[in-house]
Design a protein around this motif. Structure first.
Motif, PDB file in Angstrom:
ATOM      1  N   PHE B  15     -50.400 -27.179  -4.964  1.00  0.00           N
ATOM      2  CA  PHE B  15     -49.950 -26.806  -6.194  1.00  0.00           C
ATOM      3  C   PHE B  15     -50.784 -25.908  -6.699  1.00  0.00           C
ATOM      4  N   VAL B  18     -54.505 -26.910  -6.815  1.00  0.00           N
ATOM      5  CA  VAL B  18     -54.169 -28.215  -6.960  1.00  0.00           C
ATOM      6  C   VAL B  18     -54.077 -28.478  -5.629  1.00  0.00           C
ATOM      7  N   ALA B  20     -53.623 -31.234  -3.887  1.00  0.00           N
ATOM      8  CA  ALA B  20     -53.213 -32.753  -3.681  1.00  0.00           C
ATOM      9  C   ALA B  20     -53.341 -33.697  -2.330  1.00  0.00           C
ATOM     10  N   ASP B  39     -55.887 -44.179  -6.776  1.00  0.00           N
ATOM     11  CA  ASP B  39     -56.232 -44.196  -8.227  1.00  0.00           C
ATOM     12  C   ASP B  39     -54.568 -42.707  -8.536  1.00  0.00           C
ATOM     13  N   GLY B  41     -52.600 -40.311  -9.567  1.00  0.00           N
ATOM     14  CA  GLY B  41     -53.290 -39.002  -9.182  1.00  0.00           C
ATOM     15  C   GLY B  41     -53.908 -38.193  -7.274  1.00  0.00           C
ATOM     16  N   ALA B  42     -53.939 -39.475  -7.149  1.00  0.00           N
ATOM     17  CA  ALA B  42     -54.471 -39.735  -5.414  1.00  0.00           C
ATOM     18  C   ALA B  42     -53.773 -38.737  -4.398  1.00  0.00           C
ATOM     19  N   GLY B  43     -52.674 -38.714  -5.326  1.00  0.00           N
ATOM     20  CA  GLY B  43     -51.691 -37.495  -4.192  1.00  0.00           C
ATOM     21  C   GLY B  43     -50.278 -38.858  -3.192  1.00  0.00           C
ATOM     22  N   LYS B  44     -50.260 -40.232  -3.741  1.00  0.00           N
ATOM     23  CA  LYS B  44     -49.225 -40.777  -3.234  1.00  0.00           C
ATOM     24  C   LYS B  44     -47.727 -40.130  -3.631  1.00  0.00           C
ATOM     25  N   SER B  45     -47.567 -40.397  -4.546  1.00  0.00           N
ATOM     26  CA  SER B  45     -46.227 -39.385  -5.056  1.00  0.00           C
ATOM     27  C   SER B  45     -46.175 -38.358  -3.984  1.00  0.00           C
ATOM     28  N   GLU B 168     -44.092 -47.646  -6.704  1.00  0.00           N
ATOM     29  CA  GLU B 168     -44.163 -48.417  -7.184  1.00  0.00           C
ATOM     30  C   GLU B 168     -42.776 -49.164  -8.223  1.00  0.00           C
TER      31      GLU B 168
END
Ligand SMILES: Nc1ncnc2c1ncn2[C@@H]1O[C@H](COP(=O)(O)OP(=O)(O)OP(=O)(O)O)[C@@H](O)[C@H]1O
Ligand SMILES: [Mg+2]
Lengths: 427, 258
Positions: B15, B18, B20, B39, B41-45, B168
């Motif tokens: 992005f 970034v 990601a 954590d 911002g780790a890139g899961k989403s 989540e």
């Protein structure tokens, strides 16, 4: 059946539900009582939580009619009301397109110019160049669709805000109309032209109005009963027969009183019949088809719609195209009304009036809420005010100020009801 | 173990400035719950959105049942059988529960919406998931956070998917509702669905996951088998600390602070 229909009690309407799923029967959820009492309760709850629906506009019509009727008895005469039913068609048709755009939470400021442009296209093709009138009509309406599609493209694909695209369009299409009309300036449409007839034809036989009313009421009743029966056999909550009877009775009263009044004068105007049929069809499209559901979804949550696999650009472009088409259709009726297409067609306060009609009728400016019937109700309010003031001999200056104030009032009602809907967790 | 239903190989996504995702790998087998942890911002989403076709990846291969596929739109993922519940739910507030459940794949009859059958199926589905809401005909705006979450999960199951991704799902839920969602996840596994579960809650993860994939700064940072790992080991992988007595202690403290 209606026992399953739990609704929040009036006093809990503003309460935040507890986090997490509620137990199967939550003490705060009231079962709507059977019969009239249940209706009053639900009605009051809706009012409190800001779901005003068409109530403000119905009140507005009653007040306007009472005031003008008491000031001048000719206002409520069969002749004036019949004329009114014809006069609102042009504005109402354009307002239907605005309703679609408002459901997306957008605005189309070009509809006035587009209506003038399409009327001019018809007049020049048919009257000046002798083209077949049906073909000219088809080309005029298609032009409206194309114009809408172009604007929709710049909005949906290029990403220019809709109000800027259509504001630019407002000027540009007006310019194109002047170009199309050329040096002639005004093209008179002969009374025997199809466009003039679309507006002026009236079915003189009293049977026409009564049969139309009967067919409308009958279809409504049949559809409601069939739906209720299917719901009952599928064991999902259905409307109680009493409710269906009440709704049908109200509709029948309105339909037959209207038919009676129209028959007191000349009969059922063709323009009104076309408008009503179009409203029924577009209402079905909005509420009963996948496409309509998509419009509401995009108006409610663009990202949600996108992730559900809905093509947001397609919905947006098609809706602007519908708006352009309806502007063309409305423009044709307006041209038929004054039997000419001129440099002032689609100008003046037309744009304000159609936006006002859609909003006054109860379609929200914030997207995702509304119905095509608000075009009819809103156009009726605007038309009544204008007709009443014309009878009273009120000047244009005052008329503009009053129409402006009515629009502001409608927007205020919309904003306030949205606020209380938010507070009640319904927006 | 059966062959994976979904495989990601070398997925990257930028992005602007970034990065990601970088060279991200993941495998999901039928009847398996894979927890994706890392954590903020780790890139899961971002990984989820790449699978779901919301933000297609810049590089890398996605394989579905062993065949490379291209997922460039949400519809592509839906058609394959990938259902996603997003972190931000993305429900339409102005529509009622039934309309939201069936959004994008409405049932039709003679070309018009079949409200009756949608109503009926919505009730059945909500019943089997023991989801309780006041009425299926109220706008989603009037539901609580937890109810909205369960509606979003129910919605993902409408199309009979093979892989369900939950981003989540328990973050906004109360104790009992969390347990219900975890039960639901186990039921999905029993039905042979592959599930990707994203969660910051190690207790939830250890409760239902079969395998745990750790992400850190957009990259893989280890795969762990639930039966042969500890919470400490996973937490040190999340935070990037190497596995030592000292970092385990820090990790424990960090966990206590949460
Ligand atoms: N649409 C976007 N535009 C720009 N940057 C983005 C976008 N989406 C995510 N990012 C960036 O990508 C990185 C990964 O974000 P992502 O949402 O995947 O994190 P996450 O692991 O889901 O975190 P969390 O636990 O907080 O949900 C972040 O640095 C974020 O700022
Ligand atoms: Mg996330």
């Amino acid at each position: 059946m209606s026992r399953d229909r739990r609704v929040q009690g009036p006093d809990d309407a503003t309460q935040e539900p507890a986090p997490g799923a509620l137990p199967a029967v939550d003490s705060r959820l009231l079962v709507r009582e059977e019969g009239l009492k249940g209706y009053v309760g639900e009605f009051r709850r809706k009012l409190r939580s800001g779901e005003l629906g068409s109530l403000p506009v119905v009140l507005a019509v009653i007040i306007i009619w009472t005031v003008f009727g008491s000031l001048d008895s000719t206002f409520l005469s069969a002749q004036n009301l019949s004329d009114l039913s014809q006069q609102i068609v042009g504005t109402g048709m354009i307002a239907v397109g605005i309703v679609f755009v408002l459901l997306l939470g957008e605005i189309d400021l070009s509809v006035g110019s587009v209506s003038g442009l399409c009327a001019a296209i018809f007049a020049v093709l048919n009257v000046l160049n002798g083209m077949n009138e049906w073909l000219a009509l088809l080309i005029a309406v298609t032009s409206g669709a194309v114009v809408g599609l172009i604007q929709g493209f710049f909005f949906a694909k290029v990403g220019v805000p809709a109000f800027v695209v259509t504001l630019a369009g407002n000027l540009a299409w007006n310019g194109l109309m002047l170009q199309v009309l050329g040096t002639s300036g005004t093209v008179n449409i002969p009374a025997e032209s199809i466009v003039a007839k679309l507006y002026s034809t009236v079915f003189h036989s009293p049977a026409a109005a009564y049969v139309t009313a009967a067919v409308g009421v009958g279809l409504f009743l049949a559809a409601s009963l069939l739906d209720a029966r299917r719901r009952r056999s599928a064991r999902v909550p259905s409307r109680p027969v009493a409710e269906i009877a009440l709704r049908t009775a109200v509709l029948a009263a309105i339909a037959f009183v209207t038919a009676y009044i129209l028959n007191q004068y000349q009969g059922l105007p063709l323009a009104l019949l076309i408008f009503l049929i179009l409203l029924v069809l577009l209402d079905l499209v909005l509420r009963r088809t996948t496409y309509g559901r998509r419009i509401f979804a995009v108006g409610g949550n663009i990202e949600g719609a996108r992730r559900a696999g809905i093509s947001v650009p397609f919905v947006r472009m098609s809706v602007f195209s519908i708006s352009g088409t309806m502007a063309a259709v409305g423009g044709i009726f307006l041209a038929g009304q004054i039997q000419s297409a001129s440099q002032t067609s689609g100008g003046g306060n037309l744009l304000m009036n159609v936006i006002a009609a859609a909003v006054i009728g109860g379609t929200s400016l914030f997207g995702g809420r509304g119905s095509v019937w608000s075009a009819l109700l809103g156009a009726l309010v605007i038309g009544s005010i204008q007709s009443g003031m014309n009878i009273m001999g009120v000047s244009n200056a005052v008329q503009f100020m009053i129409t402006g104030s009515v629009l502001l009032a409608a927007v205020v009602v919309d904003s306030l009801s949205r606020r209380s809907q938010k507070a009640a967790g319904r927006a | 173990m059966p062959e994976p239903v979904l495989t990601l190989r070398g997925i990257s996504k930028r992005f602007g400035a970034v990065q990601a995702l970088k060279g991200f790998d993941l495998e999901v087998h039928p009847g398996e719950v894979v927890a994706l942890v890392g954590d903020n911002g780790a890139g899961k989403s971002t990984a989820v959105k790449a699978i779901a076709g919301v933000n297609p990846p810049d590089e890398g291969v996605i394989e579905w049942q062993g065949r490379p596929v291209s997922i460039s739109r949400p519809h592509d993922a839906q058609n394959l059988g990938i259902a996603t519940v997003y972190q931000d739910l993305a429900l339409c507030d102005n529509l009622d529960v039934v309309a939201n459940l069936f959004l994008g794949r409405e049932l039709r009859r003679f070309g018009v919406l079949d409200e009756v059958r949608m109503d009926q199926r919505a009730r059945e589905l909500l019943d089997t998931l023991s989801i309780r809401i006041p009425s299926v005909r109220i706008p989603v705006a009037s539901l609580s956070g937890g109810q909205r979450q369960t509606v979003a999960i129910a919605r993902s199951l409408i199309g009979a998917p093979k892989v369900v991704i939950l981003d989540e799902p328990t973050a906004a839920l109360g104790v009992e509702q969390t347990a219900e969602v975890l039960d639901l996840v186990e039921r999905l596994r029993d039905q042979g669905l592959g599930t990707i579960l994203i969660s910051h809650n190690m207790v939830d993860v250890m409760a239902v996951a079969d395998r745990i994939a750790v992400m850190r700064l957009g990259r893989n940072n280890g795969f762990f088998d639930k039966r042969s790992t500890t919470t400490e080991e996973i937490i040190s992988a999340i935070t990037g600390a190497t596995d030592s007595a000292v970092t385990r202690r820090q990790a424990r403290k960090r966990e206590e602070e949460r």
